[in-house]
Design an enzyme around this catalytic site. Sequence first.
Site, PDB file in Angstrom:
ATOM      1  N   ASN A 151       0.806  -1.221   0.000  1.00 15.29           N
ATOM      2  CA  ASN A 151       0.000   0.000   0.000  1.00 15.29           C
ATOM      3  C   ASN A 151       0.838   1.270   0.000  1.00 15.29           C
ATOM      4  OD1 ASN A 151       0.370  -1.394   2.654  1.00 15.29           O
ATOM      5  ND2 ASN A 151      -0.236   0.597   3.452  1.00 15.29           N
TER       6      ASN A 151
ATOM      7  N   GLN B  61      -5.128  -3.562  -2.133  1.00 11.62           N
ATOM      8  CA  GLN B  61      -4.613  -2.508  -3.004  1.00 11.62           C
ATOM      9  C   GLN B  61      -4.537  -2.909  -4.477  1.00 11.62           C
ATOM     10  OE1 GLN B  61      -4.072   0.583  -2.563  1.00 11.62           O
ATOM     11  NE2 GLN B  61      -4.122   0.795  -0.348  1.00 11.62           N
TER      12      GLN B  61
ATOM     13  N   HIS C 235     -13.661   0.049  -0.299  1.00  9.91           N
ATOM     14  CA  HIS C 235     -13.383   1.480  -0.450  1.00  9.91           C
ATOM     15  C   HIS C 235     -12.105   1.771  -1.226  1.00  9.91           C
ATOM     16  CE1 HIS C 235     -10.210   2.529   2.659  1.00  9.91           C
ATOM     17  NE2 HIS C 235     -10.503   1.287   3.008  1.00  9.91           N
TER      18      HIS C 235
ATOM     19  N   CYS D  36      -3.712   4.423   7.448  1.00  9.07           N
ATOM     20  CA  CYS D  36      -4.051   3.871   8.758  1.00  9.07           C
ATOM     21  C   CYS D  36      -3.094   4.324   9.860  1.00  9.07           C
ATOM     22  CB  CYS D  36      -4.072   2.347   8.702  1.00  9.07           C
ATOM     23  SG  CYS D  36      -5.416   1.690   7.694  1.00  9.07           S
TER      24      CYS D  36
END
Length: 380
Positions: A152, A180, A202, A326
Amino acid sequence: MKNPIYLDYNATTPIDKEVADEMISIIQNHYGNPSSSYEAGRYSKNAIEHARKQVANLINAQPEEILFTSCATESNNLAIQGIAFANQTKGKHIITSAIEHPAIIEVCKYLESQGFEVSYLPVDTRGRINPQDVEKAIRLDTILITIMHANNEVGTIQPISEIAAIAKLRNVLFHTDAAQSVGKIETDVEKMGVDLLTIAGHKLYAPKGIGALYVKRGIKIQQIMYGAGQEKGIRPGTENLVHIVALGKACEIALRDFDKNSATMLLAKENLLKGLQSQLGEKIKVNGDPIHCLPNTLSLAFDNVEAHTLASIISNDIYISTGSACHANSVEISSVLKAMNVDLRTAAGTVRISTGKHTSDEEIETAVKIISDAVKKLSL
């Protein structure tokens, strides 16, 4: 006032208009509980099964191999804990990598507290795992290998099919976090050879709060939640109909527009890098693997520039990231860059820029100017 240019698609994606239209139709017209036997319930149940087929088609799976969850984190937990606890009589050894998302690393740490042993494999300076290291790490008590499909932060794509072949030969189950990669690069579970695969809605132009887990037919996992019998009893709870339909539609669109979207993301990424290099020259260093990389992801380090400062001063005009979303508020150097042996100075100056299917040529031209001007000022 114009909206800032969005170049952080790896953090999340806007909901596709077609997806939003599907959601609105469900919200306004269909509210039946999928477990109800009357018509409204049957409609909801059929809509879920249609979405299951749409998700399965994107990754070349069978519909019955798809479980709906609330997010990629839940899918990862269900996959790793589910396999671990279902197979603990066979062994308690798990193999993963040092560059996994916290949704993998933290699950592994939890399992270590429960008596499991985890091997965290290193990566090379480009963030890529050597399949031979995986093979060497396998023991008689190894029950699971979990390696992400694409990173990511730097976008490096792992040799999943090679690792899967090794796992199969040694009779070890293999899970990949494909949050991803789905929709950006081919994620064909048959070609990849994986037993379990995680999807995040998402990251795929669906809303937040929905994910899926592919579980190959015949693989048994232990449930980690308890309730009624939804999702084969493995993931109980009344189904999130609106978001499940949204994920299905997003997967349908991703499959339909795959070539176009991949080309758009790659061209935007390449033009951005060329533009910045023409303005900044040797002030830029690219992290990651230039060949085995997501078509939309750039991990760039700017010499004598602190990443958080750069991101902050351009934030009114451009959205970029200094790490994965995150843990973006952390001032610590990324664990991914640490594992790649990126030096402290380079890591401190690294930003992640990720393009999307909506990124335009005009946005890239503007971004090149704004970023390069900011870097020049900061590096004086």
